[in-house]
Design a protein around this motif. Structure first.
Motif, short mmCIF file in Angstrom:
data_model
loop_
_atom_site.label_atom_id
_atom_site.label_comp_id
_atom_site.label_asym_id
_atom_site.label_seq_id
_atom_site.Cartn_x
_atom_site.Cartn_y
_atom_site.Cartn_z
N ARG A 37 46.46 42.33 -5.94
CA ARG A 37 47.81 42.82 -6.26
C ARG A 37 48.16 44.16 -5.64
N ILE A 38 47.14 44.96 -5.29
CA ILE A 38 47.40 46.29 -4.74
C ILE A 38 46.66 46.46 -3.43
N GLN A 39 47.13 47.37 -2.62
CA GLN A 39 46.46 47.65 -1.35
C GLN A 39 45.36 48.68 -1.59
N VAL A 40 44.15 48.34 -1.17
CA VAL A 40 42.98 49.18 -1.36
C VAL A 40 42.27 49.34 -0.03
N ASP A 41 41.89 50.56 0.30
CA ASP A 41 41.09 50.81 1.50
C ASP A 41 39.60 50.87 1.17
N LEU A 42 39.28 51.47 0.00
CA LEU A 42 37.90 51.73 -0.35
C LEU A 42 37.72 51.61 -1.86
N ILE A 43 36.60 51.03 -2.25
CA ILE A 43 36.27 50.89 -3.67
C ILE A 43 35.03 51.71 -3.98
N LEU A 44 35.12 52.57 -4.99
CA LEU A 44 33.94 53.24 -5.54
C LEU A 44 33.43 52.31 -6.64
N MET A 45 32.28 51.69 -6.41
CA MET A 45 31.79 50.60 -7.25
C MET A 45 30.52 50.99 -8.00
N ASP A 46 30.56 50.89 -9.32
CA ASP A 46 29.36 51.05 -10.13
C ASP A 46 28.54 49.77 -10.03
N ILE A 47 27.27 49.82 -10.44
CA ILE A 47 26.40 48.65 -10.37
C ILE A 47 26.40 47.88 -11.69
N ARG A 48 25.90 48.51 -12.73
CA ARG A 48 25.75 47.82 -14.02
C ARG A 48 27.03 47.92 -14.82
N MET A 49 27.68 46.77 -15.00
CA MET A 49 28.90 46.69 -15.79
C MET A 49 28.91 45.35 -16.51
N PRO A 50 29.62 45.28 -17.62
CA PRO A 50 29.72 43.99 -18.31
C PRO A 50 30.61 43.02 -17.53
N ILE A 51 30.55 41.78 -17.89
CA ILE A 51 31.34 40.67 -17.33
C ILE A 51 30.91 40.34 -15.90
N MET A 52 31.08 41.29 -14.97
CA MET A 52 30.60 41.09 -13.60
C MET A 52 30.12 42.43 -13.05
N ASN A 53 28.87 42.45 -12.59
CA ASN A 53 28.31 43.70 -12.08
C ASN A 53 28.83 44.01 -10.67
N GLY A 54 28.52 45.21 -10.20
CA GLY A 54 29.02 45.67 -8.92
C GLY A 54 28.44 44.95 -7.72
N VAL A 55 27.20 44.48 -7.83
CA VAL A 55 26.57 43.76 -6.73
C VAL A 55 27.27 42.42 -6.51
N GLU A 56 27.51 41.68 -7.59
CA GLU A 56 28.21 40.39 -7.48
C GLU A 56 29.64 40.60 -6.98
N ALA A 57 30.32 41.60 -7.53
CA ALA A 57 31.70 41.87 -7.14
C ALA A 57 31.79 42.26 -5.67
N THR A 58 30.83 43.05 -5.21
CA THR A 58 30.83 43.45 -3.80
C THR A 58 30.75 42.23 -2.89
N LYS A 59 29.89 41.30 -3.22
CA LYS A 59 29.75 40.09 -2.41
C LYS A 59 31.07 39.32 -2.33
N ILE A 60 31.71 39.12 -3.46
CA ILE A 60 32.97 38.36 -3.50
C ILE A 60 34.06 39.11 -2.75
N ILE A 61 34.15 40.41 -2.98
CA ILE A 61 35.19 41.21 -2.32
C ILE A 61 35.00 41.20 -0.81
N LYS A 62 33.78 41.41 -0.34
CA LYS A 62 33.55 41.46 1.10
C LYS A 62 33.76 40.11 1.78
N GLU A 63 33.49 39.01 1.06
CA GLU A 63 33.75 37.68 1.63
C GLU A 63 35.24 37.44 1.81
N LYS A 64 36.03 37.95 0.90
CA LYS A 64 37.48 37.70 0.90
C LYS A 64 38.27 38.78 1.63
#
Length: 171
Positions: free
Chosen positions: A45-72
Motif C-alpha cells: 500500500r505504501i512506497q518503501v525504499d528500505l525496511i529496518l527489520m527485527d528478527i524475533r516477532m510474533p505471527i511472522m518473524n523477520g527472516v521469513e518476512a525478508t524472504k517473502i518481501i525480497k521475492e516480491k
C-alpha cells in the motif's frame, strides 16, 4: 529522501527509532509494523525504499518476512536490526536476501550511515556479525571457494560471492 519502514514488535524500539531517524532530513519514515505479516501488507500500500527489520516477532518473524518481501519486491532493501548475534539468524537472514545485518547496540549516527550504505546498493555487516561469518569459514577455504558445506549449502550466487569477499577481507 530514503523512505523507511520500521518493523519491530516492541513499541519502545519503534518509537525510539522514529524519534531518532526523524532528526535526519535524508530519511522519511513511511510506516511501522509490529511483525513481518504486517510489513508485507503495508508495502503493498505504501512506497518503501528500505525496511529496518527485527528478527524475533510474533505471527511472522523477520527472516521469513525478508524472504517473502525480497521475492516480491527486489528493489526494497532490508536491513536487519536486532539484538540477536546468533549464527542461525545471521545466515538465514542473509540467505533470504537481507541487504545488511546490524545489532541494536549501534549508535544513531552509524545506523543512519548504514541506512544510506544499504540504500545505495551495498551490503553491510556490523563488525561483530562479520566476525561470526569469518568464524564459520577459514580464509584459505574461502579463497579457494571451498565453503563449509553444512552452513553454506544453500547459498544463492550473490550470497556465495558475499561470503567469498568476507573471507578475503574485502567486506
Amino acid at each position: 529522501m530514503i523512505k523507511v519502514l520500521i518493523v519491530d514488535d516492541q513499541s519502545l524500539i519503534r518509537e525510539g527509532l522514529t524519534m531518532m531517524l526523524s532528526l535526519y532530513d535524508t530519511i522519511t519514515l513511511v510506516g511501522e509494523a509490529t511483525n513481518g505479516k504486517e510489513a508485507i501488507e503495508l508495502i503493498d500500500r505504501i512506497q518503501v525504499d528500505l525496511i529496518l527489520m527485527d528478527i524475533r516477532m510474533p505471527i511472522m518473524n523477520g527472516v521469513e518476512a525478508t524472504k517473502i518481501i525480497k521475492e516480491k519486491h527486489h528493489d526494497i532493501k532490508v536491513l536487519i536490526l536486532t539484538t540477536f548475534n546468533e549464527d542461525e539468524y545471521i545466515f538465514e537472514g542473509l540467505k533470504n536476501g537481507a541487504d545488511g545485518y546490524l545489532l541494536k547496540d549501534i549508535s544513531s549516527q552509524d545506523l543512519v550511515k548504514a541506512i544510506k550504505t544499504v540504500y545505495e546498493g551495498n551490503v553491510l555487516l556490523q563488525p561483530d556479525v562479520a566476525k561470526k561469518m569469518l568464524g564459520a569459514m577459514t580464509y584459505n577455504n574461502a579463497a579457494q571457494g571451498n565453503l563449509d558445506k553444512h552452513i553454506f549449502k544453500e547459498l544463492t550466487k550473490k550470497e556465495y560471492e558475499i561470503a567469498l569477499l568476507i573471507g578475503r577481507g574485502k567486506i
